[in-house]
Design a protein around this motif. Structure first.
Motif, mmCIF file in Angstrom:
data_model
loop_
_atom_site.group_PDB
_atom_site.id
_atom_site.type_symbol
_atom_site.label_atom_id
_atom_site.label_comp_id
_atom_site.label_asym_id
_atom_site.label_seq_id
_atom_site.Cartn_x
_atom_site.Cartn_y
_atom_site.Cartn_z
ATOM 1 N N ALA A 11 36.781 -60.092 -19.654
ATOM 2 C CA ALA A 11 36.756 -58.652 -19.921
ATOM 3 C C ALA A 11 37.722 -57.921 -18.992
ATOM 4 O O ALA A 11 38.439 -56.995 -19.416
ATOM 5 N N HIS A 12 37.753 -58.315 -17.715
ATOM 6 C CA HIS A 12 38.703 -57.704 -16.773
ATOM 7 C C HIS A 12 40.134 -57.919 -17.246
ATOM 8 O O HIS A 12 40.958 -56.989 -17.238
ATOM 9 N N LEU A 13 40.430 -59.137 -17.669
ATOM 10 C CA LEU A 13 41.794 -59.449 -18.109
ATOM 11 C C LEU A 13 42.149 -58.679 -19.375
ATOM 12 O O LEU A 13 43.263 -58.171 -19.515
ATOM 13 N N ALA A 14 41.203 -58.608 -20.316
ATOM 14 C CA ALA A 14 41.473 -57.889 -21.570
ATOM 15 C C ALA A 14 41.691 -56.401 -21.322
ATOM 16 O O ALA A 14 42.438 -55.743 -22.063
ATOM 17 N N ALA A 15 41.043 -55.875 -20.268
ATOM 18 C CA ALA A 15 41.190 -54.456 -19.947
ATOM 19 C C ALA A 15 42.414 -54.174 -19.093
ATOM 20 O O ALA A 15 42.670 -53.030 -18.719
ATOM 21 N N GLY A 16 43.162 -55.238 -18.774
ATOM 22 C CA GLY A 16 44.358 -55.052 -17.967
ATOM 23 C C GLY A 16 44.097 -55.051 -16.483
ATOM 24 O O GLY A 16 44.956 -54.610 -15.699
ATOM 25 N N ASP A 17 42.943 -55.540 -16.057
ATOM 26 C CA ASP A 17 42.602 -55.541 -14.635
ATOM 27 C C ASP A 17 42.956 -56.872 -13.975
ATOM 28 O O ASP A 17 42.203 -57.401 -13.153
ATOM 29 N N PRO B 85 47.112 -66.187 -16.333
ATOM 30 C CA PRO B 85 45.833 -66.084 -15.615
ATOM 31 C C PRO B 85 44.979 -67.343 -15.790
ATOM 32 O O PRO B 85 44.908 -67.928 -16.880
ATOM 33 N N LEU B 86 44.325 -67.736 -14.715
ATOM 34 C CA LEU B 86 43.474 -68.925 -14.690
ATOM 35 C C LEU B 86 42.089 -68.533 -14.198
ATOM 36 O O LEU B 86 41.947 -67.792 -13.224
ATOM 37 N N VAL B 87 41.056 -69.044 -14.897
ATOM 38 C CA VAL B 87 39.663 -68.888 -14.469
ATOM 39 C C VAL B 87 39.071 -70.280 -14.327
ATOM 40 O O VAL B 87 39.182 -71.105 -15.245
ATOM 41 N N LEU B 88 38.457 -70.560 -13.194
ATOM 42 C CA LEU B 88 37.789 -71.847 -12.989
ATOM 43 C C LEU B 88 36.302 -71.664 -13.296
ATOM 44 O O LEU B 88 35.646 -70.796 -12.725
ATOM 45 N N PHE B 89 35.797 -72.482 -14.202
ATOM 46 C CA PHE B 89 34.404 -72.415 -14.633
ATOM 47 C C PHE B 89 33.711 -73.684 -14.167
ATOM 48 O O PHE B 89 33.996 -74.778 -14.674
ATOM 49 N N THR B 90 32.802 -73.568 -13.199
ATOM 50 C CA THR B 90 32.221 -74.740 -12.534
ATOM 51 C C THR B 90 30.693 -74.700 -12.581
ATOM 52 O O THR B 90 30.043 -74.617 -11.539
#
Length: 964
Positions: free
Chosen positions: A917-923, A875-880
């Motif tokens: 949080a979404h990723l940690a919850a499996g979402d 999973p990748l999150v872009l923080f801009t």
């Protein structure tokens, strides 16, 4: 409210250049008298300049002292107090400055008549112990409006700062440790920065606690009455809130309407008086608070010019990044730290020490949390803890607690003038017998070094230590039990083995050791300061006294490094340098070696010269190509250019230190050069040589000729550089087209995918587990990798996430997280590793591909790793957070990231935490969404784990190396 920004200030200074030149010319014609002094302060009638003025007027009435005022009110006040005073602007202020042999300022040359300073002996009394990085130490101060992002602007402004700093003859500071900050910020030699104490703080140290408090309360009450109110109440705690300024940005701590309701209610409940002193250069107003409650009082500069003498009147200070916390600590007043915009502030300014070390832990981020902490710090165990931290701040950064700094500064000025120093005449009146200064100057935690020895592997320091390289053996005394001792550098810590018996100790430090699983490495070049943690102490101390003959520098020479130990900055400092021979060191030696390189006839060698990120590391596409070449052509010699021997090279390769005679030879003789950035101008092509430019990522950011405002010089340099390449590697067709245009490249472009992603794509579960263990990541932890790109307007890694506080925020999510922080290679030699529970700084880990493989989640901004990581399903999150600034003012983009990104794009820290949080919850989002599939088809169609094979096959097929 007044507004000031560094860029606007720099622009005004540049616009005044003709007037500075004219003033310097006039100064050559006007004789200066050492008996004439002009003094002033940027805040008005106050600070160290006023303290020094009053002292000199008392001990040497015949000396001609003139106070230069910035306003009519200041001029009237100075004259009312019996000072000889003139307006600084206009002919009289200029004439007084031109005739003065000594100019005393607290903020800068603008305190006096700036055009008359040239040729004077300038005494710079700074206005506090700096926490925020100053001048040359921060990119924020090296800007100009509109053109601030253009190449060379920061260097030009830095040159202006150095030129101004060169005029400073004397810079008194609170301690040797503070002096180290000032030297780098102003570009000053050590001889001009003297640790004699700060005159502005003498008032906090003279007399008794009771007498100081009484005088301070009278001062504050008088100021409040003069502003139209009443004095301080006789009962109830007094809290001073004093935020710093934010380079023109609004104050993020100004209360909301709901908070303005809660603050007066708290004051009524606590029976407290809240004094608010917002910074005069800040933006925003706290006037609503005073209108809501008589317990909230404004104590701005108009009411009280200098707040330092008033500090003993308060029971607690609330601040953010202000140096007032240091002054309060000297006054034995504890602080509560309230920093609602910590990530944004750290990203744009930078500090001299980690913020949580300064604040003693996590700062409050809301007014509700701040008021709770104020309650705790006013009484009981909470107050004792706050006082303990204040004393630690004081003891770390203040050398003298006797209240006689002004005397020492005056004596130093007389010595500078060549005048005799009469200790009797210079003395202040004796302090009363009940003075508590002696008690205040005693600290429990001190280290004194009495002996230093060096040895190498052939002469281990004792039978219990197996030396593997140079070893330092330290001996000394300690006032408490040592928990740990180490030489701490920006990116590496050298731990010591300590034995202690009573107050005597010995410590052994090995200079060659293991890093990231590779043994036999020297420390990275740079400075390492001795730090000691004592049992029971709130923090480690960076202070150490050095006695006797060991105060002289101690040299260490070894095939892997050169080093020097010396007493500096209030401690022991180890400076490590690359292992260059005497005839290879320095600009003149390099000029001679370069001339020889250009003259000599090369002897072609069946070898490859590898270089990654200007020799700062061994990584990226060159490393992947090295691995494959070693597999298929073991007969080829593989050289790696490295800045020093802290950098591990692949098995079977040969490290050559940049600038050594061997480095120059290989640059001429190797048949193939494989690089991932510019070759730099010192390379001269030979007929037998070929160059493969691999570059270091697919681009979102505009490059070279595609950037706006590219000048003729840059255009010539770009075309000259690309003309040296025989082939250029591109990850995809999109990048290939941009390379051809941005670098005006007419040679072959190999679109084979990126070799550096091979390890990412093909790494087995067992290899990944071993890698994570090497990094310090446990199997049960979820590794969150944050890896931002660099910024053209700052040398250090940006941090809009408040990274030291991120692990605590992640603790609220399901599962256990660990944060991996990776700064860009261009920030490697700047800043320092972050240190926090639940965080591992991997900036010095060589290869980004390994880190991507080890991560469970990746966060980046505009970095090319956004393309690499999508070759796999991580999973990748872009923080801009600074997208508009980056796009419009720094680099510009090739496409609309917000429109085309197939992954979440967060603009704030809270949004990042929500995605995690979404990723940690499996979402997690589907790994094969149509948008992601289109992204992969465009950017990573050939990143299949075999790019290195294809590239090496093309190298051999093109005849870049002779047949086996």
């Amino acid at each position: 409210m007044a507004r000031f920004t560094f860029s606007a200030g720099n622009a005004r200074a540049l616009a005044r250049a003709p007037l500075y030149a004219l003033g310097a010319l006039i100064a050559l014609l006007v004789p200066r008298s050492p008996r004439r002094w002009v003094l002033a302060s940027g805040i008005g009638l106050g600070e160290g300049s006023l303290v020094l003025h009053e002292h000199v007027r008392a001990v040497d009435p015949a000396r001609h002292l003139t106070w230069l005022a910035s306003s009519r009110a200041e001029l009237a006040e100075a004259r009312a107090r019996g000072l000889r005073a003139l307006p600084k602007r206009g002919p009289r202020g200029l004439w007084a400055t031109l005739r003065a042999g000594v100019v005393v300022v607290t903020h800068g040359f603008g305190d006096v008549n700036r055009f008359g300073v040239s040729g004077a002996r300038v005494v710079q009394l700074w206005h506090g112990i700096p926490l925020k990085r100053l001048h040359l130490d921060t990119g924020a101060a090296l800007r100009l409006p509109l053109i601030g992002s253009l190449p060379g602007v920061a260097r030009f402004v830095a040159a202006l700062y150095r030129r101004a700093g060169a005029q400073i003859a004397l810079f008194p500071v609170a301690s040797e440790r503070v002096g180290a900050r000032i030297r780098t910020a102003f570009g000053l030699p050590a001889s001009r920065v003297i640790a004699v104490g700060d005159p502005r703080d003498d008032v906090l140290l003279r007399g008794t606690a009771a007498s100081r408090r009484q005088a301070a309360r009278a001062l504050v009450s008088a100021a409040l009455r003069a502003a139209g109110g009443t004095g301080l109440p006789d009962a109830g705690p007094v809290v001073l809130y004093a935020p710093t300024w934010r380079d023109g940005a609004p104050d993020a701590a100004i209360p909301t309407p709901a908070e303005w309701q809660a603050i007066p209610a708290w004051a009524d409940r606590a029976g407290a008086t809240l004094l608010i002193r917002s910074h005069p250069l800040g933006q925003g107003s706290y006037a609503e608070g005073a209108a809501r409650s008589p317990r909230i009082r404004l104590l701005g500069r108009a009411a009280l010019t200098d707040v330092t003498p008033a500090l003993p009147a308060v029971d607690l200070v609330v601040t953010d990044y202000s140096s007032i916390a240091f002054d309060a600590a000297i006054a034995e007043v504890p602080s509560v730290f309230f920093a609602p915009d910590l990530p944004q502030y750290l990203a744009t300014r930078g500090l001299y020490q980690p913020y949580r070390e300064f604040s003693g832990g996590e700062p409050a981020t809301t007014w509700a949390e701040t008021l709770d902490r104020v309650d705790a710090a006013l009484d009981g165990p909470g107050r004792q803890a706050a006082l303990a931290h204040a004393r630690w701040l004081r003891d770390e950064l203040v050398d003298h607690l006797d209240g006689r700094a002004t005397e020492r500064v005056y004596s130093a000025i007389l010595e500078l003038l060549g005048e005799p120093v009469d200790a009797t005449e210079n003395a202040v009146p004796a302090r009363p017998a009940e003075s508590d200064d002696e008690r205040r100057s005693v600290t429990r935690y001190r280290l004194t070094l009495t002996a230093i020895a060096t040895s190498d592997r052939s002469t281990p320091p004792d039978a219990h230590v197996e030396a593997r390289g140079p070893v330092l053996a330290l001996e000394g005394r300690a006032t408490a039990t040592i928990e740990s001792l180490a030489l701490v550098g920006p990116r590496q810590t050298l731990h010591a083995a300590v034995e202690q018996h009573g107050d005597r100790f010995t410590a052994v430090v090995e200079l060659v050791g293991e890093r990231w699983g590779r043994a036999g490495l020297a420390p990275a070049s740079g400075e390492y300061r001795l730090e000691t943690r004592f049992v029971g102490a709130p923090h480690a101390t960076a202070r150490a006294a050095v006695e006797g003959a060991i105060a002289e520098p101690v040299a260490v020479e070894h095939p892997l490094l050169r080093a020097e130990l010396r007493a500096d900055a209030g401690t022991l400092v180890l400076r490590v340098e690359p292992p260059l021979a005497d005839d290879e060191r320095g600009a003149s030696a390099q000029k001679r070696l370069e001339a020889q390189y250009r003259r000599r006839t090369a002897t072609p060698e069946n070898a490859v010269f590898f270089e990654s990120f200007y020799s700062q590391t061994v990584a990226c596409n060159p490393l992947a190509i090295d691995r494959e070449l070693a597999r298929v052509r073991p007969d080829v010699t593989r050289y790696w250019s490295v800045v020093d021997r802290s950098i591990a090279v692949p098995e079977g390769a040969i490290a050559i230190v940049e600038g050594s005679a061997e480095w120059w030879r290989v640059r001429a003789d190797a048949r193939l050069l494989v690089v991932n950035d510019w070759l730099r101008k010192r390379w001269m092509p030979r007929p037998h040589q070929r160059v493969l430019q691999t570059w270091h990522g697919t681009m979102l950011k505009r490059l070279a000729l595609d950037r706006e405002g590219v000048g003729l010089r840059t255009r010539i340099a770009v075309r000259r550089e690309s003309g040296r390449w025989d082939a250029l590697l591109a990850q995809n067709d999109y990048a290939a087209a941009i390379f051809r245009r941005a670098y005006a490249f007419r040679g072959p472009v190999w679109v084979e995918g990126y070799p550096r992603t091979d390890a990412l794509v093909t790494m087995s579960a067992q290899e990944r587990a071993a890698l994570r263990a090497r990094l310090g990541v446990r199997p049960d932890q979820r590794a969150v990798l944050y890896a931002p790109t660099w910024r053209d307007d700052t040398a250090q890694m940006v941090d809009y996430l408040d990274l030291p506080g991120l692990p605590a925020a992640l603790a609220a999510l399901p599962g256990e997280h660990v944060v991996l922080v990776r700064g860009h290679s261009r920030t490697l030699r700047h800043g320092r590793d972050l240190d926090a529970e639940g965080l591992i700084d991997v900036t010095t880990y060589p290869d980004m591909a390994d880190l991507l493989a080890a991560a469970d989640v990746v966060i980046t901004d505009y970095s090319s790793l956004m393309f690499d990581i999508t070759a796999v399903d991580t999973p990748l999150v872009l923080f801009t957070p600074d997208l508009e600034h980056y796009r419009r003012e720094l680099r510009g983009f090739y496409f609309d990231l917000l429109a085309e990104a197939p992954v979440p794009v967060a603009r704030t820290r809270d949004e990042v935490l929500a995605e995690l949080a979404h990723l940690a919850a499996g979402d997690a989002r589907p790994t094969a969404s149509p948008a992601l599939q289109r992204w992969r088809e465009r950017f990573t169609p050939r990143d299949d784990g075999r790019a290195s094979e294809r590239v090496v096959a093309r190298i051999l097929a093109a005849g870049m190396l002779p047949p086996a």
